[in-house]
Design a protein around this motif. Structure first.
Motif, PDB file in Angstrom:
ATOM      1  N   LEU A 373      -6.969 -19.374 -14.848  1.00  0.00           N
ATOM      2  CA  LEU A 373      -7.819 -20.376 -15.465  1.00  0.00           C
ATOM      3  C   LEU A 373      -8.086 -20.028 -16.925  1.00  0.00           C
ATOM      4  CD1 LEU A 373     -10.486 -20.777 -12.622  1.00  0.00           C
ATOM      5  CD2 LEU A 373      -8.269 -21.922 -12.860  1.00  0.00           C
ATOM      6  N   GLU A 374      -8.280 -21.045 -17.719  1.00  0.00           N
ATOM      7  CA  GLU A 374      -8.676 -20.843 -19.104  1.00  0.00           C
ATOM      8  C   GLU A 374     -10.059 -20.210 -19.127  1.00  0.00           C
ATOM      9  OE1 GLU A 374      -8.923 -23.394 -23.278  1.00  0.00           O
ATOM     10  OE2 GLU A 374      -9.060 -24.425 -21.339  1.00  0.00           O
ATOM     11  N   VAL A 382     -16.375 -15.718 -15.751  1.00  0.00           N
ATOM     12  CA  VAL A 382     -17.446 -16.615 -15.296  1.00  0.00           C
ATOM     13  C   VAL A 382     -16.888 -17.825 -14.564  1.00  0.00           C
ATOM     14  CG1 VAL A 382     -19.231 -18.227 -16.101  1.00  0.00           C
ATOM     15  CG2 VAL A 382     -19.151 -15.889 -16.989  1.00  0.00           C
ATOM     16  N   ARG A 383     -15.835 -18.439 -15.104  1.00  0.00           N
ATOM     17  CA  ARG A 383     -15.289 -19.651 -14.501  1.00  0.00           C
ATOM     18  C   ARG A 383     -14.663 -19.341 -13.140  1.00  0.00           C
ATOM     19  NH1 ARG A 383     -12.520 -22.699 -18.776  1.00  0.00           N
ATOM     20  NH2 ARG A 383     -14.471 -23.852 -18.946  1.00  0.00           N
ATOM     21  N   ALA A 384     -13.915 -18.258 -13.049  1.00  0.00           N
ATOM     22  CA  ALA A 384     -13.296 -17.902 -11.776  1.00  0.00           C
ATOM     23  C   ALA A 384     -14.355 -17.553 -10.731  1.00  0.00           C
ATOM     24  CB  ALA A 384     -12.334 -16.731 -11.970  1.00  0.00           C
ATOM     25  N   MET A 385     -15.418 -16.874 -11.141  1.00  0.00           N
ATOM     26  CA  MET A 385     -16.473 -16.532 -10.187  1.00  0.00           C
ATOM     27  C   MET A 385     -17.186 -17.779  -9.683  1.00  0.00           C
ATOM     28  SD  MET A 385     -18.084 -14.491  -8.292  1.00  0.00           S
ATOM     29  CE  MET A 385     -17.236 -13.020  -8.802  1.00  0.00           C
ATOM     30  N   THR A 400     -10.932 -13.324  -6.730  1.00  0.00           N
ATOM     31  CA  THR A 400     -10.851 -13.547  -8.166  1.00  0.00           C
ATOM     32  C   THR A 400     -10.694 -12.209  -8.877  1.00  0.00           C
ATOM     33  OG1 THR A 400     -13.259 -13.457  -8.499  1.00  0.00           O
ATOM     34  CG2 THR A 400     -12.265 -15.618  -8.061  1.00  0.00           C
ATOM     35  N   THR A 401      -9.898 -12.220  -9.927  1.00  0.00           N
ATOM     36  CA  THR A 401      -9.713 -11.037 -10.751  1.00  0.00           C
ATOM     37  C   THR A 401      -9.619 -11.508 -12.193  1.00  0.00           C
ATOM     38  OG1 THR A 401      -8.202  -9.222 -11.291  1.00  0.00           O
ATOM     39  CG2 THR A 401      -7.246 -11.111 -10.149  1.00  0.00           C
ATOM     40  N   GLY A 402     -10.598 -11.151 -12.982  1.00  0.00           N
ATOM     41  CA  GLY A 402     -10.684 -11.721 -14.319  1.00  0.00           C
ATOM     42  C   GLY A 402     -10.865 -13.220 -14.216  1.00  0.00           C
ATOM     43  N   ASP A 403     -10.027 -13.968 -14.928  1.00  0.00           N
ATOM     44  CA  ASP A 403     -10.084 -15.433 -14.884  1.00  0.00           C
ATOM     45  C   ASP A 403      -9.005 -16.005 -13.968  1.00  0.00           C
ATOM     46  OD1 ASP A 403     -12.269 -16.127 -16.705  1.00  0.00           O
ATOM     47  OD2 ASP A 403     -11.037 -15.163 -18.235  1.00  0.00           O
TER      48      ASP A 403
END
Length: 433
Positions: A373-374, A382-385, A400-403
């Motif tokens: 994800l961007e 934050v977006r992936a979480m 999730t790992t990073g984005d």
């Protein structure tokens, strides 16, 4: 509910979790059950580890039977039959390897492999070979050895005293050239030649081993470019350097073969495993050593200990029983073959998310996939979480790992359940900012 404060949870935002806990109380097949009775589809095989699904009866029965018969036996200067039986069973799964060293986790497997590599060269009189070459954006567990060779900065920055004599080749991730690749990317084989760059700084005669994940999982599912691993093998052979594969994630059918070395047709000298070795029912790991490595230690004086290394629970009888039952289940249900057959379906399903909001790349190999994800400016992860939390609320567990959203469902998953995974992720992507 019990008080949640006493448990310091690993790799977790503890304050956030304890404010709104996500608790699992049962598991069966590809589903978890939460404290409030909801079913959650396990899109990650727990943590890349429950390859055959959860609470498989034959494994559970083997664990119960062994715990009643022999709950523990040491393996320092004494043994028990199951450890030898399991080691023999594992060796028969792969050609060219002669010995197994048992551990209790992937992190312990990595530290064991590093120590074996150093001791191997020492036993042969190559005392200058003390350096390790790893790779940027790599994950090799959380013991001091694994963190020292790991290439993820967040896992290192709090711990100042790490191993000396470690350097890194560049990682292989390049969205500009390889975005939305299906399987192995076409571009990037030449990146293996970065290893030769390091020979200018560190003479190759000082290097004990090169260690890489055949497919890097925890850093965001980075699939190796075509020919990349073979090129690493060529360079290591030319300079008498050991090649170590970290197969803690890729081992036991995850990409459609027993091990990634089979899939890529590249044999390392040593490779590490854990997770799927017991279907994660009992903690265990194993380090596979090619023909000739064990023998190099056997010139020690008669009666002497050849390798001063081991763990209290190396080859634990209950873990061995679980492992034997797990391998039997894999073979009886042909789960590695099933993994290979399902992989194209997962590939097409996950790539159908191309063009969705926030998606900048999709990667896959075997029964592993990733949706990158961007990122949000100044707010990494934050977006992936947020996607993780919304997926959980909708009945799906992702990693999730990073984005990046990572998927590694149990190998027993059905196509309609893959469809559910993709549908939930699609709906969540539309809803998050």
């Amino acid at each position: 509910m019990n008080n949640l404060e006493s448990f310091w949870m690993p790799f977790t935002s503890n304050r956030d979790f304890k404010h709104n806990p996500r608790l699992l109380v049962r598991a069966e097949g590809v589903y978890y059950t939460t404290t409030d009775g909801r079913q959650v589809l396990d899109g990650t095989s727990g943590l890349w580890c429950s390859n055959a699904g959860h609470c498989r009866k034959s494994i559970v029965d083997a664990i119960k039977k062994q715990a009643e018969l022999l709950d523990f036996a040491p393996t320092f200067q004494i043994g028990h039959p199951l450890s030898f039986e399991f080691a023999e069973r594992l060796i028969h799964m792969v050609q060219g390897f002669s010995h197994i060293f048992f551990t209790n986790s992937g992190s312990e497997s990595i530290d064991t492999a590093l120590k074996i590599a150093l001791a191997y060269h020492y036993s042969r009189g190559s005392t200058t070979r003390t350096r390790f070459i790893a790779r940027e954006r790599s994950y090799h567990g959380v013991n001091f050895g694994g963190v020292s060779i790991g290439g993820i900065s967040a896992n290192r920055k709090q711990f100042s005293s790490l191993l000396n004599g470690v350097d890194y080749i560049c990682h292989t991730h390049n969205i500009k050239h390889n975005a939305y690749s299906k399987g192995e990317p076409e571009w990037g084989m030449h990146l293996a030649d970065d290893l030769e760059r390091l020979f200018v700084l560190h003479d190759s005669s000082t290097i004990a081993a090169v260690i890489v994940e055949p497919l890097a999982g925890s850093t965001g599912v980075l699939v190796p470019p075509k020919g990349y691993l073979g090129r690493l093998r060529e360079i290591c052979d030319a300079h008498d350097i050991l090649l170590i594969f970290d197969e803690v994630i890729t081992g036991f059918g995850r990409i459609g073969t027993a091990f990634a070395s089979d899939y890529f047709a590249v044999k390392p000298d040593i490779f590490t495993t854990a997770k799927g070795i017991t279907n994660a029912t009992v903690p265990m790991g194993a380090v596979f050593c090619r023909n000739g490595i064990y023998e190099a230690f056997m010139d020690a004086p008669e009666g002497a200990i050849e390798l001063f290394h081991g763990y209290t629970c190396s080859g634990h009888p209950v873990a061995c029983a679980a492992g034997l039952a797990t391998i039997e289940l894999y073979q009886n249900e042909e789960l590695f073959k099933r993994s290979a057959e399902l992989a194209p379906y997962l590939e097409e399903a996950v790539h159908s998310l191309k063009g969705n909001k926030h998606v900048v790349d999709i990667r896959n190999l075997g029964m592993i996939a990733a949706i990158e994800l961007e990122g949000v400016n100044n707010k990494p992860t934050v977006r992936a979480m947020e996607a993780f939390k919304q997926c959980y609320d909708k009945g799906l567990l992702i990693r999730t790992t990073g984005d990046t959203i990572a998927l590694s469902p149990p190998l027993i998953i059905e196509k309609n359940q893959i469809d559910f995974i993709i549908d939930v992720i699609r709906r969540v992507l539309r809803s998050i900012n």
